[in-house]
Write an enzyme that holds these catalytic residues in place. Structure first.
Site, PDB file in Angstrom:
ATOM      1  N   ASP A  92      -3.703  -8.152   5.311  1.00  0.00           N
ATOM      2  CA  ASP A  92      -2.501  -8.986   5.187  1.00  0.00           C
ATOM      3  C   ASP A  92      -2.471 -10.067   6.263  1.00  0.00           C
ATOM      4  O   ASP A  92      -1.734 -11.038   6.140  1.00  0.00           O
ATOM      5  CB  ASP A  92      -1.222  -8.144   5.209  1.00  0.00           C
ATOM      6  N   HIS A 128      -1.469  -0.285  14.664  1.00  0.00           N
ATOM      7  CA  HIS A 128      -1.716   0.999  14.019  1.00  0.00           C
ATOM      8  C   HIS A 128      -3.159   1.131  13.528  1.00  0.00           C
ATOM      9  O   HIS A 128      -3.475   2.091  12.786  1.00  0.00           O
ATOM     10  CB  HIS A 128      -0.736   1.214  12.850  1.00  0.00           C
ATOM     11  N   GLU A 131      -6.268  -6.029   9.609  1.00  0.00           N
ATOM     12  CA  GLU A 131      -5.853  -5.629   8.253  1.00  0.00           C
ATOM     13  C   GLU A 131      -5.689  -6.881   7.385  1.00  0.00           C
ATOM     14  O   GLU A 131      -5.306  -7.958   7.856  1.00  0.00           O
ATOM     15  CB  GLU A 131      -4.564  -4.799   8.285  1.00  0.00           C
ATOM     16  N   HIS A 150       5.324  -9.459  11.051  1.00  0.00           N
ATOM     17  CA  HIS A 150       6.148  -9.338   9.841  1.00  0.00           C
ATOM     18  C   HIS A 150       7.620  -9.432  10.261  1.00  0.00           C
ATOM     19  O   HIS A 150       8.010  -8.886  11.297  1.00  0.00           O
ATOM     20  CB  HIS A 150       5.958  -7.974   9.158  1.00  0.00           C
ATOM     21  N   ASP A 176       1.684  -5.874  14.296  1.00  0.00           N
ATOM     22  CA  ASP A 176       2.550  -5.147  13.366  1.00  0.00           C
ATOM     23  C   ASP A 176       3.750  -4.490  14.062  1.00  0.00           C
ATOM     24  O   ASP A 176       4.788  -4.268  13.427  1.00  0.00           O
ATOM     25  CB  ASP A 176       1.750  -4.045  12.661  1.00  0.00           C
ATOM     26  N   HIS A 213       0.806  -1.232   0.000  1.00  0.00           N
ATOM     27  CA  HIS A 213       0.000   0.000   0.000  1.00  0.00           C
ATOM     28  C   HIS A 213       0.840   1.285   0.000  1.00  0.00           C
ATOM     29  O   HIS A 213       0.701   2.154   0.841  1.00  0.00           O
ATOM     30  CB  HIS A 213      -1.113   0.014   1.051  1.00  0.00           C
ATOM     31  N   HIS A 219      -5.169  -8.454  14.764  1.00  0.00           N
ATOM     32  CA  HIS A 219      -5.267  -7.274  13.888  1.00  0.00           C
ATOM     33  C   HIS A 219      -6.028  -7.680  12.629  1.00  0.00           C
ATOM     34  O   HIS A 219      -5.788  -8.748  12.069  1.00  0.00           O
ATOM     35  CB  HIS A 219      -3.847  -6.813  13.568  1.00  0.00           C
ATOM     36  N   TYR A 245      10.141   0.419   8.420  1.00  0.00           N
ATOM     37  CA  TYR A 245       8.795   0.010   8.845  1.00  0.00           C
ATOM     38  C   TYR A 245       8.213   1.055   9.810  1.00  0.00           C
ATOM     39  O   TYR A 245       7.068   1.490   9.678  1.00  0.00           O
ATOM     40  CB  TYR A 245       8.888  -1.368   9.509  1.00  0.00           C
TER      41      TYR A 245
HETATM   42 FE1  FEO Z   1      -1.534  -3.491   9.687  1.00  0.00          FE
HETATM   43 FE2  FEO Z   1       0.524  -6.028   8.771  1.00  0.00          FE
HETATM   44  O1  FEO Z   1      -1.091  -5.083   8.868  1.00  0.00           O
END
Ligand code: FEO
Length: 433
Positions: free
Chosen positions: A109, A172, A107, A252, A191, A51, A105, A219
Site C-alpha cells: 500500500d 508491523h 508493504e 494512513h 503505519d 487484507h 515501510h 486500526y
Molecule cells: Fe503495513 Fe499501511 O502498510
C-alpha cells in the site's frame, strides 16, 4: 494527456497552483503542513476490504514532501494511485527534481508505486532500513537502485532541515521504520498511529474526535495488537530519545497535531490491553437455538451488573469484533455444530483472533447441537490456546434450549461476570478447566 506532458504543464504552472494550496488543510491536493513540508498523499474512498479488515470509510495513503537543498519524498502510495501522487507533487515541484526517496515501510500500500517513481525521478538515494533494503529487493528485484541503508539514530542533513531515522522492527513488518524531521518536530510514523479513513480533512483538530479515536482503535486492534509489547518499547524509546513531536504524521489517516498526548496515551493503554467491565457474547447460529443461548448468557451478565454486547457473526465483521475485543474483559463464544465442527464464520473469527493475540480475558464456550456437538469443545480448545482464562468446559444444549437450559446459560453468564470481577479486584481463582 500523457503523464510526462502533464507533469511539464504542472511544473510551468506550479507557482500559480501553489498559491491555491489550502493551508487550512481541507483539500484533496497537496497540503502544506509546515514550512516546506507538504502532505502529498492520496485518498482511496472506495476500498472496503484491506487484507481482511473492513474499511467502510476507505483509507488514505500518505506521502510527505520536504523542499530543501535535498528535496525528499517520504513513502509512496498504492500502485494504482501513482499518477495522483505525482500530480500532487507536481503542484509543488517537478517530481524529477526529487533527490532522496525514503521508504519507511515496504508493504504494497506504500511501495506498490515505488518502482515507477524511482524510474521517473531517478533519486540520488533510496533510504530505508536494513530489512527494508532486503524487502525492496525481494519485492522488486532491483538491486541497482541507489540504496542507502539507515539505522536507528542516524541523521541526514537535507539542507536547513535534517531527518533522523528509527527502526521499528515488527511494527508491523520487519522493515518498518520512522523518520523524524528534527527542526519541525514532525514524526513520520509509517503505519503506527494511523487510521483507515478517507477524509478530506488532514488534521486531527478538523475531524470529530470520537470518530477519530474509534478508527484509531480499530486500526490498533487489527494491525498492531499482536505487537503490543513492541509498542510499549517504542513509546519508551521515543521518550528516551527526547522526541516530543509537534506533529505525528502517519501513512494512513489524519495528522495528529492537537491531541498527540491523547493518541500516545491511547497506544499505551491499548498496548497494555487494559480492559473495561465489558463482555462480548459472540456466536453463530443455525436455527436460532445458539442465538437463544447467547441472549440468556447476556441476561446472566446483566444480572451481575456487567455491560455486554451480542455479536451474531452473520451480521458483524471480524475486524469490528476485534475492535471490541481490544478493551473487553470477557469473551463468551458460541456456535452450533455443523458437519462435526463449528460454523465456518466462527472458524474464520477464531483464526483471525488467534493471530492478533488478545490477552487477559476471561471466557467460556457454548452452543447447540443435534447429535455429535463437537463445536463447543473445539471453541474451548481455541480459546485456551490464546490463553483465555476459561470458566467451565463449555455448555452444550441438544437441539432447542429448554427452560433449565436457558437457566444454565444465565448462570454461565453470571459465573463469567463474577470471575471477571474477581480478576479485576486482583482475586485469583483456580482455573476451572
Ligand atoms: Fe503495513 Fe499501511 O502498510
Amino acid at each position: 494527456m500523457g503523464l510526462k506532458m502533464k507533469i511539464t504543464v504542472d511544473v510551468v504552472n506550479f507557482r500559480v497552483r501553489a498559491a491555491q494550496i489550502l493551508e487550512k488543510g481541507v483539500s484533496m491536493g497537496p497540503v502544506r503542513i509546515k514550512d516546506n513540508v507538504y502532505w502529498v498523499g492520496v485518498l482511496d474512498w472506495d476500498i472496503r476490504d484491506f487484507h481482511g479488515y473492513s474499511t467502510p470509510k476507505g483509507t488514505t495513503y500518505n506521502s510527505y514532501l520536504v523542499i530543501d537543498e535535498k528535496i525528499t519524498l517520504f513513502d509512496g502510495v498504492k500502485k494504482p494511485f501513482k499518477n495522483d501522487l505525482l500530480e500532487s507533487i507536481a503542484q509543488i515541484v517537478d517530481p524529477r527534481k526529487i533527490d532522496y526517496l525514503v521508504v519507511n515501510h515496504v508493504e504494497m500500500d506504500h511501495s506498490g508505486s515505488i518502482p515507477e517513481i524511482v524510474e521517473l525521478i531517478q533519486p540520488q538515494k533510496v533510504l530505508c532500513s536494513p530489512m527494508g533494503k532486503k524487502a525492496l529487493i525481494d519485492h522488486f528485484n532491483r538491486e541497482d537502485w541507489p540504496f542507502e541503508v539507515v539505522e536507528t539514530g542516524q541523521t541526514l542533513k537535507l539542507g536547513k532541515k535534517s531527518v533522523s531515522f528509527f527502526e521499528t522492527r515488527m511494527l508491523h513488518w520487519p522493515d518498518s521504520m520512522m523518520s523524524y524531521l528534527n527542526e519541525d518536530k514532525i514524526l513520520i510514523s509509517s503505519d503506527a498511529f494511523g487510521e483507515h479513513w478517507a477524509t478530506s480533512e488532514r488534521f486531527d483538530d478538523q475531524v470529530d474526535s470520537g470518530e477519530l479515536f474509534g478508527h484509531a482503535a480499530k486500526y490498533y486492534a487489527n494491525i498492531l495488537l499482536l505487537y503490543s509489547p513492541l509498542v510499549q518499547k517504542l513509546i519508551a524509546k521515543l521518550a528516551q530519545a527526547g522526541i516530543e513531536p509537534s506533529m505525528i504524521a502517519p501513512d494512513h489517516g489524519v495528522i495528529w497535531r492537537r491531541d498527540i498526548a491523547g493518541i500516545i496515551s491511547a497506544y499505551a493503554r491499548w498496548s497494555k490491553q487494559e480492559s473495561l467491565r465489558k463482555a462480548l457474547v459472540i456466536y453463530d447460529t443455525m436455527w436460532q437455538a445458539t442465538a437463544s443461548m447467547a441472549e440468556a448468557v447476556g441476561e446472566g451478565l446483566k444480572r451481575e451488573g456487567f455491560d455486554f454486547k451480542l455479536f451474531n457473526l452473520k451480521f458483524n465483521h471480524r475486524s469490528d469484533i476485534m475492535t471490541e475485543v481490544l478493551d473487553a474483559s470477557a469473551l463468551i463464544i458460541g456456535s452450533a455444530t455443523i458437519n462435526n465442527g463449528m460454523m465456518p464464520a466462527m472458524a474464520d473469527l477464531l483464526t483471525y483472533m488467534k493471530g492478533l493475540k488478545p490477552h487477559g480475558k476471561v471466557g467460556a464456550a457454548f452452543g447447540s447441537y443435534g447429535w455429535s456437538g463437537e463445536a463447543v469443545k473445539q471453541i474451548a480448545d481455541w480459546m485456551r490456546e490464546i490463553n483465555i482464562h476459561m470458566v467451565g468446559d463449555g455448555l452444550r444444549v441438544k437441539f432447542t434450549p429448554k427452560k433449565q437450559d436457558l437457566e444454565n446459560c444465565i448462570e454461565l453468564g453470571r459465573q463469567v461476570a463474577r470471575e471477571a470481577l474477581a480478576r479485576e479486584a486482583g482475586i485469583s481463582t483456580p482455573k476451572t478447566d
